[in-house]
Design an enzyme around this catalytic site. Structure first.
Site, PDB file in Angstrom:
ATOM      1  CB  SER A  17      -0.977  -0.003   1.177  1.00 10.34           C
ATOM      2  OG  SER A  17      -0.318   0.205   2.399  1.00 10.34           O
ATOM      3  CG  MET A  95       8.288  -7.620   5.682  1.00  9.19           C
ATOM      4  SD  MET A  95       8.286  -6.308   6.936  1.00  9.19           S
ATOM      5  CE  MET A  95       8.092  -7.300   8.414  1.00  9.19           C
ATOM      6  NE  ARG A  96      15.683 -11.791   3.067  1.00  5.08           N
ATOM      7  CZ  ARG A  96      16.041 -12.965   3.581  1.00  5.08           C
ATOM      8  NH1 ARG A  96      15.202 -13.633   4.340  1.00  5.08           N
ATOM      9  NH2 ARG A  96      17.236 -13.470   3.345  1.00  5.08           N
ATOM     10  CG  HIS A 114       9.802   1.464  11.799  1.00  3.54           C
ATOM     11  ND1 HIS A 114       9.972   0.107  11.708  1.00  3.54           N
ATOM     12  CD2 HIS A 114       9.530   1.727  13.104  1.00  3.54           C
ATOM     13  CE1 HIS A 114       9.809  -0.443  12.900  1.00  3.54           C
ATOM     14  NE2 HIS A 114       9.553   0.522  13.763  1.00  3.54           N
ATOM     15  CD  GLU A 180       2.953   3.050   7.661  1.00 11.71           C
ATOM     16  OE1 GLU A 180       3.529   2.529   6.706  1.00 11.71           O
ATOM     17  OE2 GLU A 180       2.555   2.403   8.650  1.00 11.71           O
TER      18      GLU A 180
HETATM   19  C1  GRF Z   1       3.915  -0.585   6.719  1.00  7.20           C
HETATM   20  O1  GRF Z   1       3.267  -0.437   7.938  1.00  7.20           O
HETATM   21  C2  GRF Z   1       5.334  -0.079   6.789  1.00  7.20           C
HETATM   22  O2  GRF Z   1       5.482   0.991   7.663  1.00  7.20           O
HETATM   23  C3  GRF Z   1       6.076  -1.276   7.303  1.00  7.20           C
HETATM   24  O3  GRF Z   1       5.453  -2.373   6.687  1.00  7.20           O
HETATM   25  C4  GRF Z   1       4.120  -2.051   6.348  1.00  7.20           C
HETATM   26  C5  GRF Z   1       3.990  -2.299   4.893  1.00  7.20           C
HETATM   27  O4  GRF Z   1       2.679  -2.114   4.440  1.00  7.20           O
HETATM   28  N1  GRF Z   1       7.481  -1.147   7.047  1.00  7.20           N
HETATM   29  P1  GRF Z   1       2.400  -1.969   2.896  1.00  7.20           P
HETATM   30  O5  GRF Z   1       2.938  -3.243   2.224  1.00  7.20           O
HETATM   31  O6  GRF Z   1       3.071  -0.749   2.401  1.00  7.20           O
HETATM   32  O7  GRF Z   1       0.899  -1.901   2.789  1.00  7.20           O
END
Ligand code: GRF
Length: 208
Positions: A17, A95-96, A114, A180
């Site tokens: 997203s 996520m790495r 973050h 975000e």
């Molecule tokens: C978000 O909350 C971002 O801050 C974190 O992982 C999540 C990713 O969400 N690092 P998306 O894939 O951007 O929807």
């Protein structure tokens, strides 16, 4: 006169997203970046399909193929980035954990979002931890990426209220995510304009 758009890559692992919000911002003629590549370490990341549906180059570089050799995986990513002429990287739910190979190669040219007000709650499960800690203000942070996890210099933050009696972690995640999507493009723009850091409060602190 049209502005020069910096070619960027977005690295994702999931739904993407934040990637969508960056893509939307980059589609504006006066936004100083264009999305030239989306990479994921997971082939089934939902964000890849969305990016492809827009005609963007979106590829998976699965980490599993490299076993425990994180650096070899990053070398494969780095090769794609260079081949696509990328000048700047946005991590968006990637996520790495990164090794110094990639963080050194892209120092000053790689940022991350973050879901907490760093330096509070680095790592995962940030919303649960915010509720447990009893904070009344929570939020999100865009920061430069360095070798330490979620430790790089802060570029921008957005804050949201916490309602401790009512909020679940999901409520908080949803409230933060809205911010975000606003914060990330604003922070990217500030960094590319050379004003990333703390030149002015205007773009850098959003309180809702
Ligand atoms: C978000 O909350 C971002 O801050 C974190 O992982 C999540 C990713 O969400 N690092 P998306 O894939 O951007 O929807």
């Amino acid at each position: 006169m049209s502005i020069r758009k910096t070619p960027i890559a977005i690295l994702i692992s999931g739904r993407g997203s934040n990637m969508r919000s960056l893509i939307a911002a980059c589609a504006e003629p006066d936004f100083p970046a264009s999305v030239e590549l989306v990479l994921s370490n997971k082939e089934d990341a939902g964000g890849l399909d969305y990016a492809r549906s827009l005609g963007l180059r979106a590829e998976a570089v699965p980490h599993r193929a490299f076993g425990k050799d994180r650096e070899a995986h990053e070398r494969a990513i780095d090769a794609r980035l260079k081949e696509a002429g990328i000048e700047f990287i946005c991590l968006a739910g990637y996520m790495r954990l990164l090794t110094p190979f990639l963080t050194d190669a892209w120092a000053g040219r790689m940022i991350n979002i973050h879901p907490s007000l760093l330096p509070l709650f680095p790592g995962t499960h940030t919303h649960e931890r915010a509720l447990e800690a009893g904070v009344r203000i929570h939020g999100c942070t865009v920061h430069h990426v360095t070798a330490g996890m979620d430790e790089g210099p802060i570029i921008a933050q957005a804050a949201v209220p916490v309602f401790p009696k009512e909020d679940t972690a999901d409520d908080l995640a949803a409230r933060v995510l809205v911010q975000e999507h606003v914060l990330y493009p604003a922070a990217l723009k500030a960094v590319l304009a050379g004003t990333g850091g703390c030149a002015s409060n205007e773009d850098r602190l959003l309180v809702v």
